[in-house]
Design a protein around this motif. Sequence first.
Motif, PDB file in Angstrom:
ATOM      1  N   ASP A   1       0.857  -1.237  -0.065  1.00 13.28           N
ATOM      2  CA  ASP A   1       0.188   0.197   0.013  1.00 13.28           C
ATOM      3  C   ASP A   1       0.810   1.242  -0.137  1.00 13.28           C
TER       4      ASP A   1
ATOM      5  N   ASP B   1       2.061   1.912  -3.231  1.00 17.34           N
ATOM      6  CA  ASP B   1       1.098   2.192  -4.249  1.00 17.34           C
ATOM      7  C   ASP B   1       1.031   3.842  -4.104  1.00 17.34           C
ATOM      8  N   ARG B   2       0.952   4.385  -2.822  1.00 16.10           N
ATOM      9  CA  ARG B   2       0.866   5.570  -2.375  1.00 16.10           C
ATOM     10  C   ARG B   2       1.933   6.473  -3.234  1.00 16.10           C
TER      11      ARG B   2
ATOM     12  N   ARG C   1       4.020   5.642  -5.692  1.00 13.41           N
ATOM     13  CA  ARG C   1       3.671   5.657  -7.241  1.00 13.41           C
ATOM     14  C   ARG C   1       2.839   6.600  -7.726  1.00 13.41           C
TER      15      ARG C   1
ATOM     16  N   GLY D   1      -2.979  -0.832 -11.108  1.00 13.74           N
ATOM     17  CA  GLY D   1      -2.982  -0.680  -9.820  1.00 13.74           C
ATOM     18  C   GLY D   1      -4.473  -1.020  -9.480  1.00 13.74           C
TER      19      GLY D   1
ATOM     20  N   ARG E   1      -4.432  -5.735  -8.726  1.00 15.61           N
ATOM     21  CA  ARG E   1      -4.312  -6.295  -7.336  1.00 15.61           C
ATOM     22  C   ARG E   1      -5.532  -7.203  -6.923  1.00 15.61           C
TER      23      ARG E   1
ATOM     24  N   ARG F   1      -7.778   1.970  -6.483  1.00 17.17           N
ATOM     25  CA  ARG F   1      -6.811   2.101  -5.605  1.00 17.17           C
ATOM     26  C   ARG F   1      -5.544   2.653  -6.445  1.00 17.17           C
ATOM     27  N   PRO F   2      -4.522   3.217  -5.605  1.00 11.96           N
ATOM     28  CA  PRO F   2      -3.346   3.727  -6.144  1.00 11.96           C
ATOM     29  C   PRO F   2      -2.492   2.756  -7.033  1.00 11.96           C
ATOM     30  N   PRO F   3      -1.727   3.018  -8.014  1.00 11.89           N
ATOM     31  CA  PRO F   3      -1.133   2.087  -8.731  1.00 11.89           C
ATOM     32  C   PRO F   3      -0.140   1.198  -7.933  1.00 11.89           C
ATOM     33  N   THR F   4      -0.212  -0.209  -8.474  1.00 14.38           N
ATOM     34  CA  THR F   4       0.670  -1.146  -7.668  1.00 14.38           C
ATOM     35  C   THR F   4       1.538  -1.496  -8.587  1.00 14.38           C
TER      36      THR F   4
END
Length: 321
Positions: free
Chosen positions: A74, A77-78, A80, A296, A300, A316-319
């Motif tokens: 997580d 993700d944030r 990125r 993202g 996921r 969601r933010p990119p993973t």
Amino acid sequence: MFDSTRLAGLVAVAEAGSITRAAARLGYTAPALSQQLAKLEREAGAELLVRTHRGARLTAAGEVLVAHARRALDEMDRARLELSQLRGLSGGRLRIGTFTTAGIHLLPPVLTAFRREHPEVELRVAEYEPPAGVAAVAAGDADLALTHVYEGGPDPAPPPGVTVEPLLVEDLVLVTSPGHALAAAPGPMRWAELAGQPLVSSAPDYPNRQAMEAALRAAGVRPVVVCETPAYVTVCALVSAGLGMGLVPRMMAESSVVPLGVRALAAPGIHRTIALASRGDDTSPGVRTLRALLLGTYRRPATTPGAALTPPGRPRPPTEG
């Protein structure tokens, strides 16, 4: 230092309860994911999973690592997302190709999130029946395109310079008119149950029709197609009216505006992989940011089987892409 790809694989298994299901969602083969998990266990110096005939479950060490892995992923993700925002996208145009189902169910929340952060970027969406979207990216007519490939159907190699990345795997289900005995029967449907049944499907040159016919032939069943139409929404409408029965992606069945009977297919069933096509040499900020958002949001693993097919209210933010 733990490898983030392997951590994501462990989280996927914890949520799916099976290495096979987790691998399908991540776009890997089960043996490839098993190898990554074995390496992670060596890195951790502890057994993380117990394999059973029903799937896989976490050991105590696995539970500890998964809790930390979720927080670490997580945070990545944030990071990125914040880095993409620092690029300060302003102006320009993004051309996105899609097929109908993805345009209805997958694109809207992602484009809404993108537009919220970058209101100056003009968005243009065009529909392409797969694999035409991949060709549009190769030709420069689209910057990104959502496409799909059916198991058992043709799977052409992408054109030179185009990268195709899997997003999620979706299963097809049987749809019938409401109350039909075949939909009400217990357990997943075996192909033999379709012997002699009228079917509504696409034309013979469509990948979904080819995948269906291959599965029926393997079961010794001759398909009886009484009506052909290329659109799943039309298939659902005709099936609901009692013209026959059909096989449609689960997303279509669960969001149908007409009443349907729905039944899962027995393993191995039919699946399609929804993927994202882009040009490998395209480094423009808009393309990079939208690609990261799509990967993202949908790459996921979900918390419950099938939930990966339900678009979230806000991506969601990119993973890891």
